[in-house]
Design a protein around this motif. Structure first.
Motif, PDB file in Angstrom:
ATOM      1  N   MET A  43       0.837  -1.191   0.000  1.00  0.00           N
ATOM      2  CA  MET A  43       0.000   0.000   0.000  1.00  0.00           C
ATOM      3  C   MET A  43       0.876   1.247   0.000  1.00  0.00           C
ATOM      4  SD  MET A  43      -3.068   0.891  -0.340  1.00  0.00           S
ATOM      5  CE  MET A  43      -3.799  -0.731  -0.022  1.00  0.00           C
ATOM      6  N   PRO A  45       2.020   5.200   0.415  1.00  0.00           N
ATOM      7  CA  PRO A  45       1.609   6.257   1.348  1.00  0.00           C
ATOM      8  C   PRO A  45       0.721   7.275   0.646  1.00  0.00           C
ATOM      9  CG  PRO A  45       3.875   6.604   0.646  1.00  0.00           C
ATOM     10  CD  PRO A  45       3.459   5.256   0.104  1.00  0.00           C
ATOM     11  N   ARG A  48      -6.039   7.407   0.544  1.00  0.00           N
ATOM     12  CA  ARG A  48      -7.049   7.589   1.586  1.00  0.00           C
ATOM     13  C   ARG A  48      -7.367   6.255   2.264  1.00  0.00           C
ATOM     14  NH1 ARG A  48     -12.264  10.054  -0.362  1.00  0.00           N
ATOM     15  NH2 ARG A  48     -11.847   9.122  -2.389  1.00  0.00           N
ATOM     16  N   ARG A  49      -7.588   6.313   3.572  1.00  0.00           N
ATOM     17  CA  ARG A  49      -7.787   5.081   4.348  1.00  0.00           C
ATOM     18  C   ARG A  49      -8.957   4.265   3.803  1.00  0.00           C
ATOM     19  NH1 ARG A  49      -6.834   3.191   9.556  1.00  0.00           N
ATOM     20  NH2 ARG A  49      -7.651   1.055   9.644  1.00  0.00           N
ATOM     21  N   MET A  50     -10.049   4.954   3.464  1.00  0.00           N
ATOM     22  CA  MET A  50     -11.217   4.241   2.954  1.00  0.00           C
ATOM     23  C   MET A  50     -10.879   3.508   1.646  1.00  0.00           C
ATOM     24  SD  MET A  50     -13.653   4.720   0.357  1.00  0.00           S
ATOM     25  CE  MET A  50     -13.604   6.490   0.091  1.00  0.00           C
ATOM     26  N   ALA A  52      -7.752   2.619   0.655  1.00  0.00           N
ATOM     27  CA  ALA A  52      -6.784   1.566   0.965  1.00  0.00           C
ATOM     28  C   ALA A  52      -7.480   0.315   1.511  1.00  0.00           C
ATOM     29  CB  ALA A  52      -5.761   2.088   1.973  1.00  0.00           C
ATOM     30  N   ASP A  53      -8.453   0.519   2.401  1.00  0.00           N
ATOM     31  CA  ASP A  53      -9.197  -0.629   2.937  1.00  0.00           C
ATOM     32  C   ASP A  53      -9.927  -1.378   1.828  1.00  0.00           C
ATOM     33  OD1 ASP A  53      -8.333   0.057   5.449  1.00  0.00           O
ATOM     34  OD2 ASP A  53     -10.214   1.005   6.064  1.00  0.00           O
ATOM     35  N   GLN A  56      -7.533  -3.393  -0.270  1.00  0.00           N
ATOM     36  CA  GLN A  56      -7.114  -4.607   0.441  1.00  0.00           C
ATOM     37  C   GLN A  56      -8.206  -5.667   0.427  1.00  0.00           C
ATOM     38  OE1 GLN A  56      -6.018  -2.766   4.155  1.00  0.00           O
ATOM     39  NE2 GLN A  56      -3.865  -2.546   3.571  1.00  0.00           N
ATOM     40  N   GLU A 170      -8.426   5.791  -8.076  1.00  0.00           N
ATOM     41  CA  GLU A 170      -8.808   5.121  -6.830  1.00  0.00           C
ATOM     42  C   GLU A 170      -9.654   3.887  -7.137  1.00  0.00           C
ATOM     43  OE1 GLU A 170      -8.865   8.563  -3.385  1.00  0.00           O
ATOM     44  OE2 GLU A 170     -10.675   8.278  -4.579  1.00  0.00           O
ATOM     45  N   GLU A 298     -15.307   5.499  17.167  1.00  0.00           N
ATOM     46  CA  GLU A 298     -14.538   6.007  16.027  1.00  0.00           C
ATOM     47  C   GLU A 298     -15.453   6.637  14.979  1.00  0.00           C
ATOM     48  OE1 GLU A 298     -11.220   4.382  12.788  1.00  0.00           O
ATOM     49  OE2 GLU A 298     -12.406   2.974  13.975  1.00  0.00           O
ATOM     50  N   GLU A 308      -9.301  15.311  14.201  1.00  0.00           N
ATOM     51  CA  GLU A 308      -9.265  14.111  15.044  1.00  0.00           C
ATOM     52  C   GLU A 308      -9.752  14.430  16.451  1.00  0.00           C
ATOM     53  OE1 GLU A 308      -6.153  10.629  16.509  1.00  0.00           O
ATOM     54  OE2 GLU A 308      -5.494  12.217  15.127  1.00  0.00           O
TER      55      GLU A 308
END
Length: 477
Positions: A43, A45, A48-50, A52-53, A56, A170, A298, A308
């Motif tokens: 993955m 750097p 975006r986390r969403m 990347a998830d 995966q 993406e 979360e 955050e």
């Protein structure tokens, strides 16, 4: 640094621009990130986390990112026609067309409605764009779940249960890299069950906040219409059944009433008590009421702030709120409201869905928590206001238009002043005054701010919300 390390560093992509940044730079860096993932299976750097998830999940299923395979067709046209006819979203198609159809066609986009499995039930919009979309099999009857099509807005919405925006590379499938899309889930009132998804697909302009806001507003409008149908059905049942019923099967004495329109300190009425909530507690209760289901800490933190929020801070706030409301009303793990909650903004949605504009206008005390910047409040607030505003402007009722522009939130609404001028009798002094006010506001909006650095954009805030928020601030000072 040795030569292999230098080459590896050169291939590693820079941080990815999120929606709303420089789209050309974002697209270039997204493609670099995709190529990095494709060749290294690591993955990169900046993704975006969403996203990347999602990548995966796709990789874990054995899907190859660069295979360019097209999603399958689920059923024949005849079977699809029968399936659509009985689908719960079928009665809402006119609403989707009103809110998204004309805009999609004018802007060169397509809008799509899919079911809870990712099958596209309706795909409409610009004809040329629809022909292009056919090449990647973005057509009625095709299955655009993550499992079948990789990372994409409709499929990823169904995987994560929240609105999603996917930009160019993406997408997990390289065949979709020329497109961007935004989608939101449509949930069944009362149960929270996902009935399907509403999507906008097109070019770079879909990679913008207004596109995501548009699909979220369409989903909210659809859910409001579904709630109106549920309430109407409940009323009909109550007429024909000798015993009193409640929609949730709970005694009406357990019902909680939440009032949050036009105020930043919401009122929560329980049996014999009225709680005036703090601003943060108001946001929390409104977010939980809008969600209609339990939220993890979360998830709640993300809904409350774009910055955050430390878990310890959120836990402390929830402990204080539970001390106010009591453990029989506020649950934890997940955080949720444990009793049925009737909200003034929910009642407003139902009235608008039923076309009862006068009653909706009478109920509307102002924007939902007008000074809140919580992401989960901002978009429903904008959607509700725009739905009411659209209903008033489309009513051809001079009285409603006058009430709108006379209110703090409508005082700077130029199109509403112009509509009022058109509705008043010719030669009327009030008509001339309304037309003059519309011209003045049009002139103000045309004066763009100067001296801003290149690339800096001014946030688009509806003037009536801005005016009302300022009024609320003055009242508190």
């Amino acid at each position: 640094m040795d030569a292999p390390a230098e080459a590896s560093a050169a291939m590693r992509p820079a941080p990815i621009c999120v929606p709303g940044g420089d789209r050309l730079t974002a697209d270039r860096e997204l493609r670099r990130a995709y190529e990095w993932f494709l060749t290294s299976r690591r993955m990169p750097p900046g993704v975006r986390r969403m996203v990347a998830d999602s990548w995966q999940r796709c990789a874990a299923s054995g899907m190859l990112p660069g295979n360019g395979l097209l999603p399958p067709l689920r059923m024949t046209s005849q079977a699809l026609s029968e399936y659509r006819r009985t689908h719960p979203l079928a009665p809402l198609l006119p609403t989707f067309r009103d809110l998204l159809g004309a805009g999609a066609a004018d802007d060169g986009h397509v809008f799509a409605i899919g079911d809870a499995d990712g099958t596209l039930l309706w795909v409409e919009g610009d004809r040329q764009t629809m022909r292009r979309a056919e090449r990647m099999r973005f057509v009625e009857g095709a299955v655009w779940s993550e499992a079948q099509a990789g990372t994409n807005a409709p499929g990823t919405v169904l995987a994560v249960g929240q609105p999603v925006q996917i930009l160019s590379a993406e997408h997990y499938n390289c065949a979709v890299h020329a497109w961007s899309c935004a989608a939101a889930p449509v949930r069944e009132p009362g149960t929270g069950r996902v009935l399907g998804v509403v999507d906008l697909t097109g070019g770079a302009t879909i990679a913008t906040p207004p596109a995501l806001a548009a699909v979220r507003a369409a989903a909210l409008a659809a859910e409001a219409q579904l709630a109106g149908r549920l309430i109407a059905a409940t009323r009909l049942t109550a007429v024909t059944t000798p015993l009193p019923l409640s929609a949730a099967g709970v005694s009406t004495t357990a019902m909680v009433k939440l009032t949050a329109l036009g105020r930043d300190s919401a009122l929560l009425e329980t049996t014999g008590h009225v709680h005036r909530l703090s601003r943060r507690h108001s946001e929390i209760v409104v977010v939980l009421a809008l969600a209609g289901r339990g939220l993890t800490g979360e998830r709640l933190a993300l809904e409350l702030s774009e910055r955050e929020v430390p878990p310890s801070t959120l836990r402390a706030e929830m402990t204080r709120l539970r001390a106010v409301l009591g453990p029989d009303l506020l649950g934890s793990r997940p955080y949720e409201l444990l009793r049925p909650v009737r909200t003034d903004f929910g009642d407003l949605s139902v009235l608008l869905a039923e076309g009862r504009v006068r009653e909706a206008m009478a109920l509307y005390e102002g924007p939902l928590l007008p000074c809140s910047d919580a992401p989960a409040v901002v978009e429903p607030r904008r959607a509700l206001e725009q739905q009411l505003r659209g209903a008033v402007l489309g009513s051809a009722d001079a009285g409603l238009l006058r009430r709108w522009v006379d209110a703090a939130w409508g005082a700077d609404d130029g199109p509403a002043w112009l509509a009022l001028a058109h509705r008043l009798p010719g030669g009327s002094p009030q008509r001339a005054a309304a037309a003059a006010r519309a011209r003045a506001l049009d002139g103000e909006s045309a004066a763009a701010p100067r001296g801003l650095p290149a690339g800096v954009r001014v946030p688009v805030v509806p003037p009536q919300v801005r005016t009302y928020a300022a009024l609320m601030q003055r009242r508190r000072s």
